[in-house]
Design a protein around this motif. Structure first.
Motif, PDB file in Angstrom:
ATOM      1  N   HIS A   7      -4.332   2.035   7.609  1.00  0.00           N
ATOM      2  CA  HIS A   7      -4.224   3.517   7.557  1.00  0.00           C
ATOM      3  C   HIS A   7      -2.680   3.805   7.025  1.00  0.00           C
ATOM      4  CE1 HIS A   7      -6.748   2.856  11.358  1.00  0.00           C
ATOM      5  NE2 HIS A   7      -7.292   3.555  10.939  1.00  0.00           N
ATOM      6  N   PRO A   8      -2.554   3.234   5.642  1.00  0.00           N
ATOM      7  CA  PRO A   8      -1.322   3.409   5.160  1.00  0.00           C
ATOM      8  C   PRO A   8      -0.702   4.893   5.266  1.00  0.00           C
ATOM      9  CG  PRO A   8      -3.038   3.200   3.429  1.00  0.00           C
ATOM     10  CD  PRO A   8      -3.516   2.858   4.869  1.00  0.00           C
ATOM     11  N   ALA A  38       0.758  -1.290  -0.016  1.00  0.00           N
ATOM     12  CA  ALA A  38      -0.037  -0.013  -0.104  1.00  0.00           C
ATOM     13  C   ALA A  38       1.013   1.184   0.093  1.00  0.00           C
ATOM     14  CB  ALA A  38      -0.959   0.063   1.343  1.00  0.00           C
ATOM     15  N   LEU A  39       2.045   1.297   0.608  1.00  0.00           N
ATOM     16  CA  LEU A  39       2.850   2.470   0.481  1.00  0.00           C
ATOM     17  C   LEU A  39       3.671   2.417  -0.577  1.00  0.00           C
ATOM     18  CD1 LEU A  39       3.861   2.337   4.429  1.00  0.00           C
ATOM     19  CD2 LEU A  39       2.520   3.946   3.398  1.00  0.00           C
ATOM     20  N   GLY A  40       3.799   1.368  -1.275  1.00  0.00           N
ATOM     21  CA  GLY A  40       4.735   1.221  -2.415  1.00  0.00           C
ATOM     22  C   GLY A  40       6.168   1.426  -2.174  1.00  0.00           C
ATOM     23  N   SER A  77       0.754   8.184  10.679  1.00  0.00           N
ATOM     24  CA  SER A  77       2.132   8.606  11.052  1.00  0.00           C
ATOM     25  C   SER A  77       3.087   7.263  11.419  1.00  0.00           C
ATOM     26  CB  SER A  77       1.898   9.325  12.325  1.00  0.00           C
ATOM     27  OG  SER A  77       1.257  10.523  12.402  1.00  0.00           O
ATOM     28  N   PHE A  78       2.630   6.319  11.708  1.00  0.00           N
ATOM     29  CA  PHE A  78       3.383   5.014  11.791  1.00  0.00           C
ATOM     30  C   PHE A  78       3.610   4.657  10.224  1.00  0.00           C
ATOM     31  CE2 PHE A  78       0.769   4.108  15.758  1.00  0.00           C
ATOM     32  CZ  PHE A  78       2.066   3.906  16.653  1.00  0.00           C
ATOM     33  N   GLY A  79       2.730   4.923   9.440  1.00  0.00           N
ATOM     34  CA  GLY A  79       3.155   4.668   7.791  1.00  0.00           C
ATOM     35  C   GLY A  79       4.315   5.571   7.323  1.00  0.00           C
ATOM     36  N   ARG A  80       4.110   6.866   7.890  1.00  0.00           N
ATOM     37  CA  ARG A  80       5.365   7.824   7.679  1.00  0.00           C
ATOM     38  C   ARG A  80       6.634   7.349   8.079  1.00  0.00           C
ATOM     39  NH1 ARG A  80       3.166  13.302   9.650  1.00  0.00           N
ATOM     40  NH2 ARG A  80       5.370  14.183   9.110  1.00  0.00           N
ATOM     41  N   LEU A  81       6.770   6.619   9.332  1.00  0.00           N
ATOM     42  CA  LEU A  81       7.756   6.181  10.101  1.00  0.00           C
ATOM     43  C   LEU A  81       8.584   4.955   9.189  1.00  0.00           C
ATOM     44  CD1 LEU A  81       6.603   6.475  13.564  1.00  0.00           C
ATOM     45  CD2 LEU A  81       8.557   7.800  12.864  1.00  0.00           C
TER      46      LEU A  81
END
Length: 532
Positions: free
Chosen positions: A62-63, A18-20, A66-70
């Motif tokens: 939730h891609p 999902a985040l590529g 903030s966890f995804g950003r980390l």
């Protein structure tokens, strides 16, 4: 890179897709970057109770979180584990010392020491006393700061255990109870600022044996009865209260990022090492009305709200780092002191007589306290500390063999204490140290997963034990210059300590635990530049 097939691995694959994210080896900026990846600050966060599966589920849903950003600029350690016992003190001290209770000497926030004397005893009588370093140290539990004289550390010395030193009787503060130095001491000694926020003033323990490691500690008392509009309630009564409490500490971290002290009033400069623990997830997991909805770790609404709160708070911190133009200079580490067990409430078993409403009519209130087995068998205890583990100190250490025989007999028969494993004798000495030295429990019991040695009506989960739900936690190391990577090698939280020092250009071997405890290694895959 092949992603290891393990429980919930499919979720990990989903959120990476999902985040590529391409799974590349992490590195800092290219050689032409003027700062070449130097780290000037480390922000360390403990989301107490948060499992690896919680991270996977959250980012999968939730891609863009903030966890995804980390994770998009970080090394994700998918098989990270806490200290054992998985209590808050040894959990944080793993991050801070690089060691385990075997060497730093702290087994729990409520333990026993055969060489210390009881509070207020003036070192009279026989040594041997409870070493309790928690909310009990407050002058006044009705005060958010714990009370006491203005400008004090808010620890009432009348509540501290005592020791004889040089023929004089003195109290033992938490930092004096710790046997090994901490990253806070090493960083402070290098002339850099240190700061931390946690749930009790007793967390001054991370100042280290010198007592000088922390430049600033902000420790609002979580068990203080100061919840607005809730007379007599403390901040752990309801997860919504805990989120409000945690916001106090979030504000402190944001002020530190801006270069102020925790109040936001005095300019002191951004600390080299700073951070906090979140309690909201832990409380959301434990409170009877909340917790998880199923074995797949689906969070209840309140637990989901706490996870959302933590994510939003991390976002505020990341944005503040960017606003202050120090994001590229700051290594952000998000982990957990401990997990929580059981995730699956259907595995919950509690002490006989418990009326916890989640026990299904009491059919799982079927556990006998190991302490009762021993005392009924004629073995006297000095202390038992029990959550979903049992640490047992015997009154007479010569009874150890008899005590183990009693416990083993029960385990092999009806197993009323639901014992999975007993640590004693040489195996205990090898892993946890020698009980004869005064601090190591004589016996450590790991019960069958899901067992809690408690009758509490308020809790459906606990920590302290060695089960997967207790120990398998999230761990992410993030910086804008890091490429996204998943590391499947099993790692321990204690590897964070030398990694922090290395990132700051300091020598990991300055930590006594790194030198002495099988040489604690750096976290793999986090490449930080050696300073010339």
């Amino acid at each position: 890179m092949t992603i290891e097939k393990r429980p919930f691995a499919g979720v990990a694959i989903a959120f990476v897709s999902a985040l590529g994210l391409s799974l590349l080896a992490p590195s800092f900026a290219h050689a032409e970057d003027k700062d070449k990846g130097d780290v000037k600050h480390v922000l360390l966060i403990s989301v107490d109770g948060m499992h690896e599966v919680d991270l996977q589920r959250y980012v999968g849903a939730h891609p863009s979180s903030s966890f995804g950003r980390l994770l998009a600029h970080g090394v994700h350690f998918a098989d990270a584990h806490t200290a054992r016992p998985s209590d808050s003190f040894p959990g944080l001290l793993a991050f801070m010392t690089g060691g385990t209770p075997k060497t730093h000497g702290v087994f729990y926030d409520d333990s026993y020491d055969r060489k210390l004397f009881a509070p207020g005893s003036n070192c009279q009588g026989q040594p041997g006393t409870e070493a309790l370093y928690a909310e009990n140290l407050a002058y006044d539990i009705t005060k958010l700061d714990g009370g006491g004289p203005a400008g004090s550390d808010h620890i009432d010395p009348a509540h501290l255990p005592m020791r004889l030193k040089g023929g004089k009787c003195e109290v033992v503060y938490p930092h004096q109870y710790l046997k090994l130095n901490t990253i806070m001491e090493v960083i402070h000694e290098a002339g850099r600022r240190t700061a931390w926020s946690d749930k009790h003033p007793a967390y001054e323990i991370i100042s280290g044996p010198s007592g000088k490691g922390l430049d600033e500690l902000y420790a609002p008392e979580i068990n203080s009865t100061t919840v607005p509009g809730q007379p007599g309630a403390d901040w752990t009564t309801d997860p919504s209260f805990t989120r409000t409490y945690d916001q106090l500490k979030v504000t402190a971290v944001l002020n530190w990022i801006k270069g102020f002290d925790h109040t936001g009033k005095t300019k002191v400069g951004v600390p080299a090492i700073f951070g906090m623990n979140f309690q909201a997830v832990s409380v959301g997991q434990k409170v009877t009305a909340d917790g998880y909805l199923d074995a797949a770790a689906t969070p209840s609404p309140q637990l989901q709200a706490s996870l959302d709160f933590v994510d939003a708070s991390l976002g505020q911190m990341l944005d503040a780092l960017a606003d202050q133009h120090i994001a590229r200079d700051t290594l952000v580490i998000v982990g957990a002191k401990h997990g929580q067990s059981p995730i699956d409430v259907n595995k919950l078993h509690m002490l006989t007589g418990s009326t916890n409403p989640k026990l299904g009519g009491g059919v799982r209130a079927d556990v006998t306290d190991p302490a009762d087995l021993l005392t009924n068998g004629g073995v006297q205890l000095a202390q038992e500390t029990a959550d979903d583990v049992a640490l047992i100190w015997l009154q007479n250490q010569g009874d150890a063999e008899k005590a183990v025989a009693i416990l083993e007999a029960d385990r092999k028969a009806s197993n009323r204490a639901r014992i999975e494993k007993i640590y004693a004798g040489e195996q205990l000495v090898d892993r946890f140290g020698d009980p004869a030295a005064g601090r190591t429990p004589d016996i450590i019991i790991q019960p069958i997963a899901g067992t809690i040695y408690s009758k509490s009506k308020k809790k459906i989960a606990e920590h302290g034990g060695f089960a997967e739900d207790d120990t398998h936690v999230l761990l992410v190391v993030s910086n804008p210059k890091l490429a996204p990577t998943i590391v499947h090698e099993r790692v321990a939280n204690r590897q964070v300590a030398p990694t922090i020092l290395k990132a700051l250009g300091l020598e990991p071997d300055e930590l006594e635990a790194v030198r002495g405890e099988d040489h604690t290694h750096l976290l793999p895959g986090v490449r930080v530049k050696d300073r010339d």
